[in-house]
Design a protein around this motif. Structure first.
Motif, PDB file in Angstrom:
ATOM      1  N   ASP A   7       0.811  -1.216   0.000  1.00  0.00           N
ATOM      2  CA  ASP A   7       0.000   0.000   0.000  1.00  0.00           C
ATOM      3  C   ASP A   7       0.848   1.270   0.000  1.00  0.00           C
ATOM      4  O   ASP A   7       0.306   2.378   0.008  1.00  0.00           O
ATOM      5  CB  ASP A   7      -0.976   0.011   1.175  1.00  0.00           C
ATOM      6  CG  ASP A   7      -0.296  -0.059   2.541  1.00  0.00           C
ATOM      7  OD1 ASP A   7       0.955  -0.013   2.584  1.00  0.00           O
ATOM      8  OD2 ASP A   7      -1.007  -0.160   3.548  1.00  0.00           O
ATOM      9  N   ARG A   9       3.021   1.812  -2.486  1.00  0.00           N
ATOM     10  CA  ARG A   9       3.355   2.082  -3.883  1.00  0.00           C
ATOM     11  C   ARG A   9       2.628   3.337  -4.378  1.00  0.00           C
ATOM     12  O   ARG A   9       1.570   3.694  -3.878  1.00  0.00           O
ATOM     13  CB  ARG A   9       2.960   0.888  -4.754  1.00  0.00           C
ATOM     14  CG  ARG A   9       3.850  -0.327  -4.549  1.00  0.00           C
ATOM     15  CD  ARG A   9       3.345  -1.525  -5.336  1.00  0.00           C
ATOM     16  NE  ARG A   9       4.343  -2.590  -5.320  1.00  0.00           N
ATOM     17  CZ  ARG A   9       4.979  -3.033  -6.404  1.00  0.00           C
ATOM     18  NH1 ARG A   9       4.715  -2.498  -7.581  1.00  0.00           N
ATOM     19  NH2 ARG A   9       5.867  -3.985  -6.307  1.00  0.00           N
ATOM     20  N   TYR A  10       3.215   3.964  -5.395  1.00  0.00           N
ATOM     21  CA  TYR A  10       2.588   5.126  -6.021  1.00  0.00           C
ATOM     22  C   TYR A  10       1.470   4.645  -6.940  1.00  0.00           C
ATOM     23  O   TYR A  10       1.667   3.755  -7.760  1.00  0.00           O
ATOM     24  CB  TYR A  10       3.603   5.914  -6.855  1.00  0.00           C
ATOM     25  CG  TYR A  10       4.903   6.230  -6.159  1.00  0.00           C
ATOM     26  CD1 TYR A  10       4.941   7.087  -5.068  1.00  0.00           C
ATOM     27  CD2 TYR A  10       6.107   5.680  -6.608  1.00  0.00           C
ATOM     28  CE1 TYR A  10       6.136   7.380  -4.435  1.00  0.00           C
ATOM     29  CE2 TYR A  10       7.307   5.972  -5.975  1.00  0.00           C
ATOM     30  CZ  TYR A  10       7.319   6.820  -4.885  1.00  0.00           C
ATOM     31  OH  TYR A  10       8.510   7.107  -4.272  1.00  0.00           O
ATOM     32  N   SER A  11       0.297   5.258  -6.823  1.00  0.00           N
ATOM     33  CA  SER A  11      -0.836   4.880  -7.672  1.00  0.00           C
ATOM     34  C   SER A  11      -0.768   5.626  -9.000  1.00  0.00           C
ATOM     35  O   SER A  11      -0.404   6.800  -9.055  1.00  0.00           O
ATOM     36  CB  SER A  11      -2.159   5.210  -6.969  1.00  0.00           C
ATOM     37  OG  SER A  11      -2.308   4.447  -5.802  1.00  0.00           O
ATOM     38  N   PRO A  15      -7.850   4.609 -14.380  1.00  0.00           N
ATOM     39  CA  PRO A  15      -8.949   3.718 -13.978  1.00  0.00           C
ATOM     40  C   PRO A  15     -10.152   3.781 -14.906  1.00  0.00           C
ATOM     41  O   PRO A  15     -10.824   2.760 -15.114  1.00  0.00           O
ATOM     42  CB  PRO A  15      -9.293   4.222 -12.569  1.00  0.00           C
ATOM     43  CG  PRO A  15      -7.999   4.803 -12.058  1.00  0.00           C
ATOM     44  CD  PRO A  15      -7.370   5.436 -13.262  1.00  0.00           C
ATOM     45  N   GLU A  20      -5.117   0.152 -13.883  1.00  0.00           N
ATOM     46  CA  GLU A  20      -4.688   0.560 -12.547  1.00  0.00           C
ATOM     47  C   GLU A  20      -3.231   0.135 -12.364  1.00  0.00           C
ATOM     48  O   GLU A  20      -2.893  -1.032 -12.560  1.00  0.00           O
ATOM     49  CB  GLU A  20      -5.560  -0.076 -11.469  1.00  0.00           C
ATOM     50  CG  GLU A  20      -7.018   0.390 -11.515  1.00  0.00           C
ATOM     51  CD  GLU A  20      -7.850  -0.179 -10.382  1.00  0.00           C
ATOM     52  OE1 GLU A  20      -7.245  -0.654  -9.386  1.00  0.00           O
ATOM     53  OE2 GLU A  20      -9.078  -0.179 -10.506  1.00  0.00           O
ATOM     54  N   SER A  21      -2.383   1.090 -11.999  1.00  0.00           N
ATOM     55  CA  SER A  21      -0.949   0.838 -11.867  1.00  0.00           C
ATOM     56  C   SER A  21      -0.491   1.182 -10.463  1.00  0.00           C
ATOM     57  O   SER A  21      -0.966   2.143  -9.858  1.00  0.00           O
ATOM     58  CB  SER A  21      -0.153   1.678 -12.872  1.00  0.00           C
ATOM     59  OG  SER A  21      -0.580   1.443 -14.200  1.00  0.00           O
ATOM     60  N   ARG A  22       0.448   0.386  -9.970  1.00  0.00           N
ATOM     61  CA  ARG A  22       1.090   0.669  -8.676  1.00  0.00           C
ATOM     62  C   ARG A  22       2.587   0.568  -8.877  1.00  0.00           C
ATOM     63  O   ARG A  22       3.093  -0.480  -9.280  1.00  0.00           O
ATOM     64  CB  ARG A  22       0.620  -0.324  -7.605  1.00  0.00           C
ATOM     65  CG  ARG A  22      -0.886  -0.344  -7.368  1.00  0.00           C
ATOM     66  CD  ARG A  22      -1.412   0.947  -6.757  1.00  0.00           C
ATOM     67  NE  ARG A  22      -0.845   1.230  -5.461  1.00  0.00           N
ATOM     68  CZ  ARG A  22      -1.301   0.716  -4.313  1.00  0.00           C
ATOM     69  NH1 ARG A  22      -2.336  -0.109  -4.328  1.00  0.00           N
ATOM     70  NH2 ARG A  22      -0.737   1.044  -3.164  1.00  0.00           N
ATOM     71  N   HIS A  30       5.154  10.715 -10.394  1.00  0.00           N
ATOM     72  CA  HIS A  30       5.521  10.420  -9.008  1.00  0.00           C
ATOM     73  C   HIS A  30       7.043  10.465  -8.878  1.00  0.00           C
ATOM     74  O   HIS A  30       7.692   9.430  -8.689  1.00  0.00           O
ATOM     75  CB  HIS A  30       4.975   9.056  -8.583  1.00  0.00           C
ATOM     76  CG  HIS A  30       3.496   8.936  -8.712  1.00  0.00           C
ATOM     77  ND1 HIS A  30       2.618   9.599  -7.890  1.00  0.00           N
ATOM     78  CD2 HIS A  30       2.723   8.236  -9.589  1.00  0.00           C
ATOM     79  CE1 HIS A  30       1.372   9.308  -8.241  1.00  0.00           C
ATOM     80  NE2 HIS A  30       1.418   8.483  -9.268  1.00  0.00           N
ATOM     81  N   ASN A  45       6.476  -2.414 -11.585  1.00  0.00           N
ATOM     82  CA  ASN A  45       5.108  -1.917 -11.693  1.00  0.00           C
ATOM     83  C   ASN A  45       4.111  -3.064 -11.640  1.00  0.00           C
ATOM     84  O   ASN A  45       4.256  -4.049 -12.366  1.00  0.00           O
ATOM     85  CB  ASN A  45       4.909  -1.169 -13.016  1.00  0.00           C
ATOM     86  CG  ASN A  45       5.894  -0.032 -13.198  1.00  0.00           C
ATOM     87  OD1 ASN A  45       6.368   0.548 -12.222  1.00  0.00           O
ATOM     88  ND2 ASN A  45       6.195   0.300 -14.440  1.00  0.00           N
ATOM     89  N   GLU A  47       0.495  -3.950 -12.677  1.00  0.00           N
ATOM     90  CA  GLU A  47      -0.512  -3.452 -13.609  1.00  0.00           C
ATOM     91  C   GLU A  47      -1.754  -4.333 -13.550  1.00  0.00           C
ATOM     92  O   GLU A  47      -1.651  -5.558 -13.604  1.00  0.00           O
ATOM     93  CB  GLU A  47       0.029  -3.431 -15.045  1.00  0.00           C
ATOM     94  CG  GLU A  47       1.351  -2.706 -15.228  1.00  0.00           C
ATOM     95  CD  GLU A  47       1.225  -1.190 -15.138  1.00  0.00           C
ATOM     96  OE1 GLU A  47       0.091  -0.691 -14.946  1.00  0.00           O
ATOM     97  OE2 GLU A  47       2.251  -0.498 -15.251  1.00  0.00           O
TER      98      GLU A  47
END
Length: 217
Positions: A7, A9-11, A15, A20-22, A30, A45, A47
């Motif tokens: 949680d 990670r950069y979002s 969407p 949706e990427s983290r 970021h 990443n 995905e």
């Protein structure tokens, strides 16, 4: 050992377009000057693509790109004429070298989750190349000599142990399940950055899948 939780990670992504990427490292908007890379690894990443969603044709250069599907199927197409479907258990490696363009899409009717890891090569330029290893076996390392790195895939049952490679830099990512790494619990999506690893081990808490990057100084 530097533990980074899922949680944290950069979002990113889009969407509204089903993307949706983290991001585990500084990426795009970021920008974090203190989190640019670890060893050769410059991106990790996660995905998530809905049915029909994907990334239209876009360029890469001077980057070793390794993709690992968590669930679903990823359709890859690049400007060299290759088109493949990557599934869970496959290792896909695209060496962007002097420049390549590709498309990544979820052409299936179910959701897709994959990890994409970018590593910096020792030398820029060269001719792009592509490789896919189907269903890589447990404990079989995948060599990435261009970046001085080895990828280890480990699947652990509860209580099963695995040695963490000794090395200058080791990046441990939990794909699924939970482990204890030198006493620290890591759950799905968590990662640990280990510098100067010596004698470390991971122990499965549940059925677990791990990716471990062993990288030279």
């Amino acid at each position: 050992m530097d533990v980074r939780r899922a949680d944290e990670r950069y979002s990113g992504g889009d969407p509204a377009a089903g993307i949706e990427s983290r991001h585990a490292f500084s990426f795009g908007p970021h920008y974090d000057p203190g989190n640019l890379r670890f060893g050769a690894l410059i991106a990790c990443n996660e995905e998530r693509l809905g049915p029909g969603a994907g990334f239209d044709e876009h360029p890469h250069s001077h980057t070793e790109i390794v993709t690992w599907v968590v669930e679903g199927e990823l359709t890859h197409r690049d400007n060299t004429g290759r088109e493949t479907v990557v599934r869970a258990g496959d290792v896909q490696h695209l060496s962007a070298a002097g420049g390549v363009r590709h498309v990544e899409r979820n052409a299936a009717g179910t959701s897709l989750t994959f990890l994409q890891m970018w590593l910096a090569p020792h030398e820029p330029g060269g001719k792009p190349s592509y490789e896919i290893v189907r269903g890589i076996a447990d404990s079989t390392p995948y060599a990435l000599p261009e970046a001085g790195a080895l990828l280890h895939v480990r699947r652990l049952a509860p209580g099963e142990r695995t040695a963490v490679p000794d090395g200058a830099y080791v990046y441990v990512h939990v794909v699924r399940g939970a482990v204890r790494l030198d006493g620290e619990r890591l759950d799905a999506g968590d990662a640990a950055r280990v510098t100067g690893a010596r004698g470390s081990e991971a122990v499965g808490v549940t059925d677990t899948e791990l990716l471990l990057w062993e990288m030279a100084a």
